[in-house]
Design a protein around this motif. Structure first.
Motif, PDB file in Angstrom:
ATOM      1  N   ILE A  27      -8.479  -8.629   3.697  1.00  0.00           N
ATOM      2  CA  ILE A  27      -8.033  -8.704   2.296  1.00  0.00           C
ATOM      3  C   ILE A  27      -8.908  -7.793   1.425  1.00  0.00           C
ATOM      4  N   LEU A  28     -10.232  -7.892   1.620  1.00  0.00           N
ATOM      5  CA  LEU A  28     -11.148  -7.080   0.803  1.00  0.00           C
ATOM      6  C   LEU A  28     -10.924  -5.591   1.063  1.00  0.00           C
ATOM      7  N   GLY A  29     -10.749  -5.243   2.318  1.00  0.00           N
ATOM      8  CA  GLY A  29     -10.537  -3.828   2.661  1.00  0.00           C
ATOM      9  C   GLY A  29      -9.245  -3.300   2.054  1.00  0.00           C
ATOM     10  N   ALA A  30      -8.190  -4.096   2.151  1.00  0.00           N
ATOM     11  CA  ALA A  30      -6.898  -3.665   1.591  1.00  0.00           C
ATOM     12  C   ALA A  30      -7.015  -3.521   0.071  1.00  0.00           C
ATOM     13  N   ASN A  31      -7.768  -4.430  -0.558  1.00  0.00           N
ATOM     14  CA  ASN A  31      -7.910  -4.343  -2.019  1.00  0.00           C
ATOM     15  C   ASN A  31      -8.657  -3.076  -2.444  1.00  0.00           C
ATOM     16  N   ILE A  32      -9.651  -2.698  -1.650  1.00  0.00           N
ATOM     17  CA  ILE A  32     -10.402  -1.466  -1.978  1.00  0.00           C
ATOM     18  C   ILE A  32      -9.458  -0.255  -1.895  1.00  0.00           C
ATOM     19  N   ILE A  33      -8.641  -0.232  -0.863  1.00  0.00           N
ATOM     20  CA  ILE A  33      -7.699   0.898  -0.711  1.00  0.00           C
ATOM     21  C   ILE A  33      -6.638   0.840  -1.813  1.00  0.00           C
ATOM     22  N   ALA A  34      -6.170  -0.379  -2.100  1.00  0.00           N
ATOM     23  CA  ALA A  34      -5.141  -0.527  -3.136  1.00  0.00           C
ATOM     24  C   ALA A  34      -5.681  -0.063  -4.490  1.00  0.00           C
ATOM     25  N   ASP A  35      -6.926  -0.417  -4.811  1.00  0.00           N
ATOM     26  CA  ASP A  35      -7.516   0.015  -6.091  1.00  0.00           C
ATOM     27  C   ASP A  35      -7.579   1.541  -6.150  1.00  0.00           C
ATOM     28  N   GLN A  36      -7.932   2.145  -5.034  1.00  0.00           N
ATOM     29  CA  GLN A  36      -7.982   3.605  -4.993  1.00  0.00           C
ATOM     30  C   GLN A  36      -6.604   4.192  -5.327  1.00  0.00           C
ATOM     31  N   VAL A  37      -5.575   3.622  -4.707  1.00  0.00           N
ATOM     32  CA  VAL A  37      -4.216   4.154  -4.906  1.00  0.00           C
ATOM     33  C   VAL A  37      -3.725   3.884  -6.338  1.00  0.00           C
ATOM     34  N   LYS A  38      -4.106   2.729  -6.880  1.00  0.00           N
ATOM     35  CA  LYS A  38      -3.685   2.428  -8.257  1.00  0.00           C
ATOM     36  C   LYS A  38      -4.375   3.378  -9.238  1.00  0.00           C
ATOM     37  N   LYS A  91      -5.603   6.327  -8.626  1.00  0.00           N
ATOM     38  CA  LYS A  91      -5.213   7.730  -8.409  1.00  0.00           C
ATOM     39  C   LYS A  91      -4.003   7.740  -7.468  1.00  0.00           C
ATOM     40  N   PRO A  92      -2.818   7.696  -8.038  1.00  0.00           N
ATOM     41  CA  PRO A  92      -1.611   7.551  -7.211  1.00  0.00           C
ATOM     42  C   PRO A  92      -1.425   8.657  -6.172  1.00  0.00           C
ATOM     43  N   ASN A  93      -2.002   9.831  -6.427  1.00  0.00           N
ATOM     44  CA  ASN A  93      -1.867  10.907  -5.429  1.00  0.00           C
ATOM     45  C   ASN A  93      -3.136  11.048  -4.586  1.00  0.00           C
ATOM     46  N   SER A  94      -3.762   9.911  -4.306  1.00  0.00           N
ATOM     47  CA  SER A  94      -4.985   9.911  -3.496  1.00  0.00           C
ATOM     48  C   SER A  94      -4.730  10.491  -2.114  1.00  0.00           C
ATOM     49  N   ILE A  95      -5.793  11.067  -1.566  1.00  0.00           N
ATOM     50  CA  ILE A  95      -5.781  11.447  -0.153  1.00  0.00           C
ATOM     51  C   ILE A  95      -6.599  10.381   0.566  1.00  0.00           C
ATOM     52  N   VAL A 110       0.955   9.391  -2.174  1.00  0.00           N
ATOM     53  CA  VAL A 110      -0.271   9.367  -1.356  1.00  0.00           C
ATOM     54  C   VAL A 110      -0.138  10.326  -0.170  1.00  0.00           C
ATOM     55  N   GLN A 111      -1.248  10.974   0.158  1.00  0.00           N
ATOM     56  CA  GLN A 111      -1.311  11.791   1.379  1.00  0.00           C
ATOM     57  C   GLN A 111      -2.309  11.107   2.311  1.00  0.00           C
ATOM     58  N   THR A 112      -2.072  11.207   3.597  1.00  0.00           N
ATOM     59  CA  THR A 112      -3.029  10.618   4.538  1.00  0.00           C
ATOM     60  C   THR A 112      -3.423  11.624   5.610  1.00  0.00           C
ATOM     61  N   VAL A 113      -4.666  11.509   6.031  1.00  0.00           N
ATOM     62  CA  VAL A 113      -5.131  12.298   7.187  1.00  0.00           C
ATOM     63  C   VAL A 113      -5.784  11.322   8.153  1.00  0.00           C
ATOM     64  N   GLU A 133      -8.634  21.667   4.918  1.00  0.00           N
ATOM     65  CA  GLU A 133      -9.115  22.560   3.863  1.00  0.00           C
ATOM     66  C   GLU A 133      -8.087  22.681   2.745  1.00  0.00           C
ATOM     67  N   SER A 134      -6.815  22.783   3.120  1.00  0.00           N
ATOM     68  CA  SER A 134      -5.792  22.962   2.089  1.00  0.00           C
ATOM     69  C   SER A 134      -5.631  21.689   1.252  1.00  0.00           C
ATOM     70  N   LEU A 135      -5.887  20.540   1.834  1.00  0.00           N
ATOM     71  CA  LEU A 135      -5.739  19.300   1.063  1.00  0.00           C
ATOM     72  C   LEU A 135      -6.902  19.087   0.100  1.00  0.00           C
ATOM     73  N   GLY A 136      -8.077  19.565   0.467  1.00  0.00           N
ATOM     74  CA  GLY A 136      -9.266  19.307  -0.365  1.00  0.00           C
ATOM     75  C   GLY A 136      -9.919  18.007   0.064  1.00  0.00           C
ATOM     76  N   SER A 137     -10.777  17.456  -0.806  1.00  0.00           N
ATOM     77  CA  SER A 137     -11.550  16.275  -0.387  1.00  0.00           C
ATOM     78  C   SER A 137     -10.695  15.035  -0.213  1.00  0.00           C
ATOM     79  N   VAL A 138     -10.986  14.311   0.831  1.00  0.00           N
ATOM     80  CA  VAL A 138     -10.399  12.982   1.012  1.00  0.00           C
ATOM     81  C   VAL A 138     -11.029  12.073  -0.046  1.00  0.00           C
ATOM     82  N   ASP A 139     -10.224  11.274  -0.710  1.00  0.00           N
ATOM     83  CA  ASP A 139     -10.767  10.399  -1.759  1.00  0.00           C
ATOM     84  C   ASP A 139     -11.454   9.175  -1.162  1.00  0.00           C
ATOM     85  N   LEU A 140     -10.823   8.599  -0.153  1.00  0.00           N
ATOM     86  CA  LEU A 140     -11.400   7.411   0.478  1.00  0.00           C
ATOM     87  C   LEU A 140     -11.135   7.490   1.976  1.00  0.00           C
ATOM     88  N   GLN A 141     -12.203   7.479   2.736  1.00  0.00           N
ATOM     89  CA  GLN A 141     -12.083   7.566   4.197  1.00  0.00           C
ATOM     90  C   GLN A 141     -12.379   6.209   4.821  1.00  0.00           C
TER      91      GLN A 141
END
Ligand code: GLP
Length: 250
Positions: free
Chosen positions: A19-30, A32-36, A66-69, A126-134
């Motif tokens: 739950i805590l992990g999902a919330n951290i990712i969800a906050d990131q997406v909320k 910054k909707p175009n998070s990587i 959202v983009q994912t790598v 490289e083309s995507l730039g920095s990952v916001d949350l890994q």
């Protein structure tokens, strides 16, 4: 010079960790909707992915931009092979969300030319730039992605020979240990460290020893996850079992 932040969150159990992990990712997406998002496989993130799917279904958490790598993929397994990480991501996450297929990226395990597979993935990163949350799990030998213990930290995407300990650990997902691919493509350490923020998850007592080495031991390529001590912003999310050998001073 040393302004890295390492935050350790101890969950009561795996359910709470998820739950805590999902919330951290969800906050990131909320925020910054175009998070990587950098994503991981293995059993540790499964509960987090389940909770993210719930957040999408019940609270309309929006993944449309959202983009994912992903960190890694076995060599020679096709996306339709149930043991491939393409298949894993599809089953556990992507097919349940409104994420666009073309925004999800995983190394191409079917590319027979390792140099090309790695170059292509490096170019993409490289083309995507920095990952916001890994998001990262940790192997029993301290590997992150499939960066196995070795003589040096490897910078970029590369083809690895999986160590016997990793082959044995991952055999549980295959019918037989002999079917576990011996090679994989993985993002390198430098690419992982390039992320703005890292969420390292560890569950179970069997991860306690390696988590202690990674977070409180010397920084060495023999324990690849130990390099995270140098990252500017790491959140370690673990359950009681994985936490059990850490010294309280952290
Ligand atoms: C695999 C993956 C890693 C993962 C590790 C730990 O080897 N390549 O990214 O972190 O397994 O997996 P688990 O979470 O199942 O212990």
């Amino acid at each position: 010079m040393c302004n890295n932040i390492m935050q350790i969150i101890k969950a009561d159990n795996y359910r709470q960790l998820a739950i805590l992990g999902a919330n951290i990712i969800a906050d990131q997406v909320k925020n910054k909707p175009n998070s990587i998002l950098g994503l991981a496989t293995g059993s540790s993130p499964v509960g987090i992915y389940e909770k993210l799917v719930e957040l999408y279904q019940k609270e309309h958490l929006d993944f449309s931009q959202v983009q994912t790598v992903n960190l890694d993929e076995y060599c020679s397994l096709s996306p339709s092979n149930p043991q491939s990480y393409h298949y894993f991501m599809e089953q556990h996450l992507f097919r349940h969300l409104n994420i666009q297929k073309e925004n999800t990226h995983i190394p191409n395990g079917l590319e027979a030319d390792p140099q090309k597979a790695c170059d292509d993935y490096n170019q993409l990163l490289e083309s995507l730039g920095s990952v916001d949350l890994q998001l990262l799990g940790i192997g029993h030998n301290g590997h992150i992605g499939f960066n196995e213990p070795g003589e040096e930290f490897t910078n970029q995407t590369h083809c690895v020979d999986l160590s016997p300990i990793t082959i044995a650990a991952n055999a549980r997902f295959f019918e037989d240990e002999s079917l576990v691919p011996r090679k994989a493509y993985t993002m390198g350490i430098k690419s992982i460290l390039h992320a703005e923020k890292i969420l390292l998850i560890a569950a179970g007592e069997d991860k306690a020893e390696i988590l202690k080495k990674a977070l409180q031991g010397p920084i060495t390529p023999q324990v690849p996850a130990s390099i995270l001590q140098l990252h500017k912003q790491v959140i370690v999310l673990c359950d009681q079992g994985a936490y059990s050998k850490l010294e309280e001073s952290l």
